[in-house]
Enzyme design. Structure first.
Site, short mmCIF file in Angstrom:
data_model
loop_
_atom_site.label_atom_id
_atom_site.label_comp_id
_atom_site.label_asym_id
_atom_site.label_seq_id
_atom_site.Cartn_x
_atom_site.Cartn_y
_atom_site.Cartn_z
N CYS A 87 0.83 -1.23 0.00
CA CYS A 87 0.00 0.00 0.00
C CYS A 87 0.86 1.26 0.00
O CYS A 87 0.32 2.37 -0.10
CB CYS A 87 -0.93 0.01 1.20
SG CYS A 87 -1.92 -1.47 1.33
N SER A 211 -11.01 0.85 5.60
CA SER A 211 -10.99 1.52 4.29
C SER A 211 -11.65 0.56 3.30
O SER A 211 -11.65 -0.65 3.50
CB SER A 211 -9.55 1.82 3.88
OG SER A 211 -8.80 0.63 3.81
N HIS A 336 -9.22 3.74 -0.92
CA HIS A 336 -7.84 3.26 -0.82
C HIS A 336 -7.49 2.34 -1.99
O HIS A 336 -7.42 1.12 -1.83
CB HIS A 336 -7.69 2.55 0.54
CG HIS A 336 -6.31 2.07 0.87
ND1 HIS A 336 -5.16 2.63 0.35
CD2 HIS A 336 -5.89 1.06 1.70
CE1 HIS A 336 -4.10 2.00 0.81
NE2 HIS A 336 -4.52 1.03 1.63
N1 COA Z 1 -16.62 1.66 4.55
C1 COA Z 1 -17.90 2.07 4.39
N2 COA Z 1 -18.81 1.40 3.61
C2 COA Z 1 -18.36 0.31 2.98
C3 COA Z 1 -17.04 -0.16 3.10
C4 COA Z 1 -16.17 0.57 3.92
N3 COA Z 1 -14.92 0.15 4.10
N4 COA Z 1 -16.89 -1.26 2.34
C5 COA Z 1 -18.09 -1.49 1.76
N5 COA Z 1 -18.97 -0.54 2.14
C6 COA Z 1 -20.40 -0.45 1.76
C7 COA Z 1 -20.63 -0.60 0.27
O1 COA Z 1 -20.65 0.65 -0.36
C8 COA Z 1 -21.97 -1.27 0.24
O2 COA Z 1 -22.97 -0.29 0.45
P1 COA Z 1 -24.39 -0.36 -0.32
O3 COA Z 1 -25.01 -1.64 0.14
O4 COA Z 1 -25.09 0.87 0.16
O5 COA Z 1 -24.05 -0.35 -1.77
C9 COA Z 1 -21.97 -2.18 1.45
O6 COA Z 1 -21.02 -1.58 2.37
C10 COA Z 1 -21.55 -3.59 1.16
O7 COA Z 1 -20.42 -3.54 0.32
P2 COA Z 1 -19.56 -4.81 -0.05
O8 COA Z 1 -18.67 -4.43 -1.18
O9 COA Z 1 -20.46 -6.00 -0.21
O10 COA Z 1 -18.68 -4.99 1.25
P3 COA Z 1 -17.79 -6.21 1.60
O11 COA Z 1 -18.38 -6.88 2.79
O12 COA Z 1 -17.49 -7.05 0.40
O13 COA Z 1 -16.41 -5.48 2.00
C11 COA Z 1 -14.82 -4.95 3.67
C12 COA Z 1 -16.28 -4.81 3.21
C13 COA Z 1 -14.63 -4.19 4.95
C14 COA Z 1 -14.48 -6.42 3.90
C15 COA Z 1 -13.90 -4.37 2.54
O14 COA Z 1 -14.21 -3.00 2.35
C16 COA Z 1 -12.42 -4.51 2.90
O15 COA Z 1 -11.85 -5.59 2.71
N6 COA Z 1 -11.78 -3.46 3.39
C17 COA Z 1 -10.38 -3.51 3.78
C18 COA Z 1 -9.48 -3.27 2.61
C19 COA Z 1 -8.03 -3.48 2.99
O16 COA Z 1 -7.69 -4.38 3.73
N7 COA Z 1 -7.15 -2.65 2.45
C20 COA Z 1 -5.76 -2.75 2.71
C21 COA Z 1 -5.45 -2.13 4.00
S1 COA Z 1 -3.81 -2.42 4.58
#
Ligand code: COA
Length: 388
Positions: A87, A211, A336
């Site tokens: 990242c 994120s 991100h």
């Molecule tokens: N913050 C706020 N809202 C979020 C979000 C977040 N991080 N991630 C997803 N959403 C929202 C989406 O917009 C969606 O909203 P909607 O239903 O109104 O359209 C809903 O939540 C579901 O989205 P979805 O894509 O199905 O979520 P998910 O469960 O597949 O993913 C996480 C959620 C947290 C697992 C994913 O965002 C993630 O893996 N984040 C971490 C990324 C990471 O590790 N980066 C590297 C860092 S070192």
């Protein structure tokens, strides 16, 4: 060493960008930065591109050449190099370009950062991100990035009485800042209750502590300070740059609530800039998870160790606080796209120091700091910029 300035910036919208290809995103950010700088193709000595995992996300490697080609520069044969550090890839690309100018090798360098993460499904994205952890000692056993930062959060809560409300306040603040950034993935306010009651991801972190998975690209043009008069771009000087490494796996650290790479990269940048933490007017820090912002403001010396949660509660880091943090919305709300993040942070700091941050402008901002982390803290880059 020669002085170096940012003279052009460009950003795409961040989010789920289904109708734009990897190539289109890189060309959009790059051409915006080049137009903003006033340089022509023949002025560019080199390009550096940060991308963490384009091979797994979109099946495309050889990204250095692709970006030069997509920018319309293949006929100029400009050397273009892809840089990877999870990242922190974008910041590493920026630092390579910075060092190449500071050393006298190049005069004008274009830096790009790009990631298109949504073309794969959620679990493939999680698996790909986990390649930045230690495969043998962490990922093989099933740990994910939310899982690693959840361990950091648990330990911070245990040692310093940091609360889930403190974490939630970081998310509320960054979502608020994101409402003022038209490029942000999420431009909606959230409440403390929304954050606290969001879907659990990895205890104690919920959805609003994370994120998101993001598509987007960012670019900047760097120029030797003694040549900025040749171009129309409004300059912002890089006055300090630091980079440090640490163990790849979290369990190898002396203390998992401190990212020693952040501490060391920060010290290196402050020393070069002849500044101390209290001289910084605003910062973009790596809030990949809410706990990461709390650790970052401690590791960079803005507050004492263990007092990050309290600082957030006391509104020190809000947009009208004494040290605004993540005015762009941060990784939490702006999004991100991992390889692009470090470059996008420089875009935000440059906008602020040029007085071009619109509704989220910090009055009289003169010195800004950008802090970008790779993995759970094995790589860190800190840059300090000054308005001219
Ligand atoms: N913050 C706020 N809202 C979020 C979000 C977040 N991080 N991630 C997803 N959403 C929202 C989406 O917009 C969606 O909203 P909607 O239903 O109104 O359209 C809903 O939540 C579901 O989205 P979805 O894509 O199905 O979520 P998910 O469960 O597949 O993913 C996480 C959620 C947290 C697992 C994913 O965002 C993630 O893996 N984040 C971490 C990324 C990471 O590790 N980066 C590297 C860092 S070192």
């Amino acid at each position: 060493m020669r002085d170096v300035a940012v003279i052009g910036i460009g950003l795409t919208k961040f989010g789920e960008l289904w109708d734009q290809s990897f190539r289109q995103l890189t060309a959009e950010a790059g051409s915006k930065a080049i137009l903003d700088s006033g340089v022509g193709g023949k002025d560019i000595d080199a390009m550096y591109v940060g991308s963490m995992s384009s091979g797994r996300f979109v099946g495309q490697e050889h990204v250095g050449a692709l970006v030069a080609d997509a920018s319309g520069f293949s006929h100029l044969h400009i050397p273009s190099t892809r840089v990877e550090g999870a990242c922190a890839s974008g910041s590493l690309a920026l630092r390579e370009g910075y060092l190449s100018i500071a050393s006298g090798v190049n005069d004008v360098v274009v830096i790009g950062g790009i990631e298109k993460m949504n073309d794969v499904g959620g679990s493939a994205a999680t698996e790909t991100l986990a390649t930045a952890a230690d495969q043998e000692w962490e990922a093989f056993f099933g740990v994910t990035f939310p899982g690693l930062y959840a361990m950091i959060a648990k330990r911070h809560m245990h040692e310093f009485k940091t609360t889930r409300e403190d974490l939630a306040r970081v998310a509320v603040k960054n979502h608020h800042n994101g409402t003022m950034n038209p490029f942000a993935q999420y431009q909606k306010e959230i409440s403390i209750d929304t954050a606290l009651n969001a879907t659990p991801v990895a205890e104690p972190l919920g959805l609003m502590d994370c994120s998101p998975v993001t598509d987007g690209a960012a670019a900047v043009v760097l120029c030797a300070a003694d040549r900025i008069g040749d171009f129309s771009g409004k300059p912002v000087k890089i006055i300090g740059s630091g980079q440090a490494s640490d163990t790849l796996s979290l369990h190898g650290r002396r203390d998992i609530t401190t990212l020693d790479a952040s501490v060391h990269a920060g010290k290196m940048a402050y020393k070069q800039a002849h500044l101390k933490p209290s001289d910084i007017n605003l910062a973009e820090v790596h809030d990949c998870f809410t706990i990461a912002e709390i650790c970052a403001i401690e590791d960079l010396g803005f507050v004492k160790k263990g007092e990050g949660g309290k600082a957030v509660e006391n509104k020190i880091t809000t947009i009208d606080g004494s040290l605004p943090v993540n005015t762009s919305g941060g990784l939490k709300s702006k999004g991100h796209p991992v390889g692009a993040t470090g470059v996008a942070q420089i875009v935000e700091i440059t906008k602020q120091l040029r007085g071009e941050a619109d509704k989220r402008q910090i009055k009289d901002a003169r010195i800004g700091l950008a802090h970008n982390v790779g993995g759970s803290g094995a790589t860190c880059v800190v840059n300090i910029l000054e308005g001219m």
